[in-house]
Design a protein around this motif. Structure first.
Motif, PDB file in Angstrom:
ATOM      1  N   ARG A 199       0.923  -1.202  -0.476  1.00 52.81           N
ATOM      2  CA  ARG A 199       0.089  -0.092   0.053  1.00 52.81           C
ATOM      3  C   ARG A 199       0.972   0.944   0.232  1.00 52.81           C
ATOM      4  O   ARG A 199       0.555   2.404  -0.847  1.00 52.81           O
ATOM      5  CB  ARG A 199      -1.073  -0.157   0.969  1.00 52.81           C
ATOM      6  CG  ARG A 199      -2.433   1.262   1.010  1.00 52.81           C
ATOM      7  CD  ARG A 199      -3.068   1.101   2.361  1.00 52.81           C
ATOM      8  NE  ARG A 199      -1.940   1.564   3.901  1.00 52.81           N
ATOM      9  CZ  ARG A 199      -2.746   1.329   4.693  1.00 52.81           C
ATOM     10  NH1 ARG A 199      -4.145   1.030   5.054  1.00 52.81           N
ATOM     11  NH2 ARG A 199      -2.185   1.163   5.749  1.00 52.81           N
ATOM     12  N   LYS A 200       1.680   1.529   0.922  1.00 56.14           N
ATOM     13  CA  LYS A 200       2.630   2.241   1.001  1.00 56.14           C
ATOM     14  C   LYS A 200       3.450   2.393  -0.644  1.00 56.14           C
ATOM     15  O   LYS A 200       3.447   3.634  -0.674  1.00 56.14           O
ATOM     16  CB  LYS A 200       3.467   2.804   2.040  1.00 56.14           C
ATOM     17  CG  LYS A 200       4.583   3.192   2.304  1.00 56.14           C
ATOM     18  CD  LYS A 200       5.689   2.504   3.620  1.00 56.14           C
ATOM     19  CE  LYS A 200       6.587   4.440   3.633  1.00 56.14           C
ATOM     20  NZ  LYS A 200       7.561   4.453   4.738  1.00 56.14           N
ATOM     21  N   ALA A 201       4.061   1.855  -0.853  1.00 52.47           N
ATOM     22  CA  ALA A 201       5.121   1.706  -2.438  1.00 52.47           C
ATOM     23  C   ALA A 201       4.057   2.458  -3.430  1.00 52.47           C
ATOM     24  O   ALA A 201       4.356   3.147  -4.074  1.00 52.47           O
ATOM     25  CB  ALA A 201       5.484   0.144  -2.894  1.00 52.47           C
ATOM     26  N   LEU A 202       2.505   1.822  -3.489  1.00 49.55           N
ATOM     27  CA  LEU A 202       1.961   1.985  -4.831  1.00 49.55           C
ATOM     28  C   LEU A 202       1.190   3.333  -4.690  1.00 49.55           C
ATOM     29  O   LEU A 202       0.669   4.431  -5.052  1.00 49.55           O
ATOM     30  CB  LEU A 202       0.085   0.946  -4.819  1.00 49.55           C
ATOM     31  CG  LEU A 202      -0.149   2.077  -6.099  1.00 49.55           C
ATOM     32  CD1 LEU A 202       0.725   1.315  -7.513  1.00 49.55           C
ATOM     33  CD2 LEU A 202      -1.512   0.294  -5.943  1.00 49.55           C
ATOM     34  N   LEU A 203       0.444   3.583  -3.007  1.00 44.46           N
ATOM     35  CA  LEU A 203      -0.231   4.571  -2.267  1.00 44.46           C
ATOM     36  C   LEU A 203       0.328   6.285  -2.336  1.00 44.46           C
ATOM     37  O   LEU A 203      -0.316   7.459  -2.041  1.00 44.46           O
ATOM     38  CB  LEU A 203      -1.460   4.478  -1.644  1.00 44.46           C
ATOM     39  CG  LEU A 203      -2.278   3.649  -3.279  1.00 44.46           C
ATOM     40  CD1 LEU A 203      -3.547   3.029  -1.898  1.00 44.46           C
ATOM     41  CD2 LEU A 203      -2.573   3.781  -4.295  1.00 44.46           C
ATOM     42  N   GLY A 204       1.572   5.609  -1.197  1.00 44.46           N
ATOM     43  CA  GLY A 204       2.111   6.887  -0.545  1.00 44.46           C
ATOM     44  C   GLY A 204       1.928   6.509   0.902  1.00 44.46           C
ATOM     45  O   GLY A 204       0.858   5.498   1.247  1.00 44.46           O
ATOM     46  N   ALA A 205       2.496   7.352   1.550  1.00 46.33           N
ATOM     47  CA  ALA A 205       2.824   7.221   3.427  1.00 46.33           C
ATOM     48  C   ALA A 205       1.328   8.100   3.839  1.00 46.33           C
ATOM     49  O   ALA A 205       0.658   6.801   5.505  1.00 46.33           O
ATOM     50  CB  ALA A 205       3.234   7.732   3.951  1.00 46.33           C
ATOM     51  N   ASN A 206       0.353   8.538   3.224  1.00 46.89           N
ATOM     52  CA  ASN A 206      -0.738   8.724   3.367  1.00 46.89           C
ATOM     53  C   ASN A 206      -1.747   9.086   1.940  1.00 46.89           C
ATOM     54  O   ASN A 206      -1.801  10.334   1.992  1.00 46.89           O
ATOM     55  CB  ASN A 206      -0.551  10.671   4.333  1.00 46.89           C
ATOM     56  CG  ASN A 206       0.634  10.324   5.433  1.00 46.89           C
ATOM     57  OD1 ASN A 206       0.132  10.036   6.178  1.00 46.89           O
ATOM     58  ND2 ASN A 206       1.858  11.213   5.055  1.00 46.89           N
ATOM     59  N   PRO A 207      -2.401   7.481   1.590  1.00 43.51           N
ATOM     60  CA  PRO A 207      -3.423   7.670   1.387  1.00 43.51           C
ATOM     61  C   PRO A 207      -4.582   8.235   0.975  1.00 43.51           C
ATOM     62  O   PRO A 207      -4.717   7.836   2.412  1.00 43.51           O
ATOM     63  CB  PRO A 207      -3.098   6.105   0.292  1.00 43.51           C
ATOM     64  CG  PRO A 207      -2.761   5.739   1.949  1.00 43.51           C
ATOM     65  CD  PRO A 207      -1.386   6.510   2.501  1.00 43.51           C
ATOM     66  N   THR A 208      -5.154   8.738  -0.035  1.00 44.16           N
ATOM     67  CA  THR A 208      -6.604   9.528   0.353  1.00 44.16           C
ATOM     68  C   THR A 208      -7.486   8.653   0.500  1.00 44.16           C
ATOM     69  O   THR A 208      -7.526   6.454   0.210  1.00 44.16           O
ATOM     70  CB  THR A 208      -6.668   9.918  -0.414  1.00 44.16           C
ATOM     71  OG1 THR A 208      -7.359   9.244  -2.127  1.00 44.16           O
ATOM     72  CG2 THR A 208      -5.803  11.920  -0.964  1.00 44.16           C
ATOM     73  N   LEU A 209      -8.956   8.591   1.512  1.00 42.01           N
ATOM     74  CA  LEU A 209      -9.879   7.238   1.310  1.00 42.01           C
ATOM     75  C   LEU A 209     -10.094   6.858  -0.320  1.00 42.01           C
ATOM     76  O   LEU A 209     -10.057   5.892   0.100  1.00 42.01           O
ATOM     77  CB  LEU A 209     -10.575   7.514   2.000  1.00 42.01           C
ATOM     78  CG  LEU A 209     -11.630   6.949   2.404  1.00 42.01           C
ATOM     79  CD1 LEU A 209     -12.024   5.352   3.128  1.00 42.01           C
ATOM     80  CD2 LEU A 209     -12.293   7.507   3.171  1.00 42.01           C
ATOM     81  N   GLU A 210      -9.995   7.698  -0.726  1.00 40.13           N
ATOM     82  CA  GLU A 210     -10.581   7.791  -2.357  1.00 40.13           C
ATOM     83  C   GLU A 210     -10.155   6.329  -2.983  1.00 40.13           C
ATOM     84  O   GLU A 210     -10.049   5.901  -3.883  1.00 40.13           O
ATOM     85  CB  GLU A 210     -10.872   8.957  -2.396  1.00 40.13           C
ATOM     86  CG  GLU A 210     -11.242   8.787  -4.405  1.00 40.13           C
ATOM     87  CD  GLU A 210     -11.463   9.487  -5.512  1.00 40.13           C
ATOM     88  OE1 GLU A 210     -12.231   9.694  -6.599  1.00 40.13           O
ATOM     89  OE2 GLU A 210     -10.713  10.740  -5.115  1.00 40.13           O
ATOM     90  N   ALA A 211      -8.639   7.103  -2.968  1.00 40.33           N
ATOM     91  CA  ALA A 211      -7.055   5.964  -3.658  1.00 40.33           C
ATOM     92  C   ALA A 211      -7.193   4.680  -3.053  1.00 40.33           C
ATOM     93  O   ALA A 211      -7.766   3.441  -3.131  1.00 40.33           O
ATOM     94  CB  ALA A 211      -5.998   6.275  -3.191  1.00 40.33           C
ATOM     95  N   VAL A 212      -7.596   4.237  -1.714  1.00 40.23           N
ATOM     96  CA  VAL A 212      -7.438   3.325  -0.672  1.00 40.23           C
ATOM     97  C   VAL A 212      -8.807   2.251  -1.437  1.00 40.23           C
ATOM     98  O   VAL A 212      -8.528   0.944  -1.497  1.00 40.23           O
ATOM     99  CB  VAL A 212      -7.711   3.630   0.625  1.00 40.23           C
ATOM    100  CG1 VAL A 212      -7.964   2.361   1.531  1.00 40.23           C
ATOM    101  CG2 VAL A 212      -6.475   4.655   1.324  1.00 40.23           C
ATOM    102  N   GLN A 213      -9.478   3.020  -1.705  1.00 36.77           N
ATOM    103  CA  GLN A 213     -11.033   2.120  -1.697  1.00 36.77           C
ATOM    104  C   GLN A 213     -11.695   1.625  -3.381  1.00 36.77           C
ATOM    105  O   GLN A 213     -11.416   0.734  -3.589  1.00 36.77           O
ATOM    106  CB  GLN A 213     -12.654   3.306  -1.263  1.00 36.77           C
ATOM    107  CG  GLN A 213     -12.918   3.828   0.247  1.00 36.77           C
ATOM    108  CD  GLN A 213     -13.632   4.468   0.139  1.00 36.77           C
ATOM    109  OE1 GLN A 213     -14.267   5.266  -0.609  1.00 36.77           O
ATOM    110  NE2 GLN A 213     -14.288   4.336   1.446  1.00 36.77           N
ATOM    111  N   LEU A 214     -10.402   2.269  -4.114  1.00 40.02           N
ATOM    112  CA  LEU A 214     -10.458   2.193  -5.091  1.00 40.02           C
ATOM    113  C   LEU A 214      -9.418   0.990  -5.775  1.00 40.02           C
ATOM    114  O   LEU A 214      -9.747   0.029  -6.213  1.00 40.02           O
ATOM    115  CB  LEU A 214     -10.000   3.270  -6.560  1.00 40.02           C
ATOM    116  CG  LEU A 214      -9.481   3.133  -7.921  1.00 40.02           C
ATOM    117  CD1 LEU A 214     -11.081   3.115  -8.669  1.00 40.02           C
ATOM    118  CD2 LEU A 214      -8.812   4.362  -8.343  1.00 40.02           C
TER     119      LEU A 214
END
Length: 307
Positions: A199-214
């Protein structure tokens, strides 16, 4: 068993031979290209990818059956286990008459949606050039392990998403895989089963809720998600088996044909390793699944193209 044994005994393809079969994914220029330094190779693994590509491994039989598999190696979106979860799988698939393309995709240096763009471009590219490679354009699948499994599952659920397009003419070609083969895949980006490193490598250390859900791809399954084979183990201490279970449940709810094998033994990244009791027999189960779906029967389309 003879085919599996042959795949395990075949020598690793030479770097020189593989280099002659490399197809750049973005000959017109990589979207969002940036200077990140040289690509790194170490003990069968690749890191710091900036030039995505497909490496062709052709069938080890007289004539291909028309089925193609794009193989996405795992490595937490930090590196790619190109030998163990790429070339070795391709060598095995070649004994089944399958034409395989090992995918080298962008990772943490670019982040989301670069890997998604790469895998969808790979599907579009092969479908557009099916005649050249004697492929049936309706028999193009994606296989992935670990984070590569997440990428494969992303291709099977987000193939129409705007983030997977770059404005190139090939965007008009369907990017929907015809089947998925997921080995101990990362699936969810949230909850107790998450693989935090991916998750960190793909979306960064502080991903948005929208990105996490997608990118929690179990939430993106629809009836259009392609038929899927899932393989995982209880002993996987890195990516919990619940990842595969979540995806299987979503597939079942959407009435997508799915088959899942959950083995007791086999650590994460087991590849095609011997000595893991029933888990070492997963290639036999996978071959049966491919055969049952007609994917190992010679395609009329490929037979016509080969003439």
């Amino acid at each position: 068993m003879k085919k599996l044994a042959l795949a395990l005994m075949l020598p690793t393809l030479s770097t020189c031979a593989l280099a002659q079969n490399v197809l750049p994914l973005w000959p017109e220029g990589v979207p969002g290209a940036r200077a990140i330094g040289p690509e790194r190779h170490d003990n069968g693994r690749i890191a710091n990818v900036s030039e995505p590509a497909l490496t062709l491994v052709g069938p080890a039989v007289d004539r291909p059956n028309g089925t193609a598999v794009i193989v996405a190696p795992g490595g937490g979106y930090v590196r790619q286990s190109a030998d163990r979860e790429g070339t070795q799988y391709a060598t095995w698939l070649s004994t089944l008459g399958v034409t395989t393309f090992v995918l080298k995709y962008r990772m943490q240096e670019f982040g989301h949606p670069a890997p998604l763009q790469d895998v969808l471009r790979a599907v579009r590219l092969l479908r557009s050039r099916a005649a050249q490679f004697h492929l049936d354009p309706d028999r193009i699948g994606v296989m992935g392990s670990s984070a590569g499994g997440h990428l494969a599952a992303s291709a099977g659920t987000l193939f129409d998403h705007p983030l997977g397009r770059t404005g190139n003419a090939l965007d008009k070609v369907s990017a929907r895989p015809d089947f998925l083969m997921l080995m101990y895949p990362v699936i969810t980006m949230d909850g107790p089963a998450v693989h935090a490193g991916s998750r960190k490598a793909l979306l960064g250390a502080n991903p948005t809720l929208e990105a996490v859900q997608l990118m929690s791809v179990e939430r993106q399954v629809t009836p259009r998600t392609p038929p899927t084979l899932l393989i995982h183990t209880q002993a996987d201490a890195s990516v919990p088996v619940e990842n595969s279970i979540l995806f299987y449940q979503a597939l079942t709810k959407a009435r997508v044909p799915a088959e899942m094998y959950l083995f007791e033994q086999g650590e994460h990244g087991m590849g095609m390793r011997d000595g893991l009791a029933n888990a070492s027999m997963w290639p036999r189960r996978a071959e049966e699944w491919l055969r049952s779906r007609g994917l190992l029967t010679p395609s009329a389309t490929s037979a016509t193209q080969a003439k």
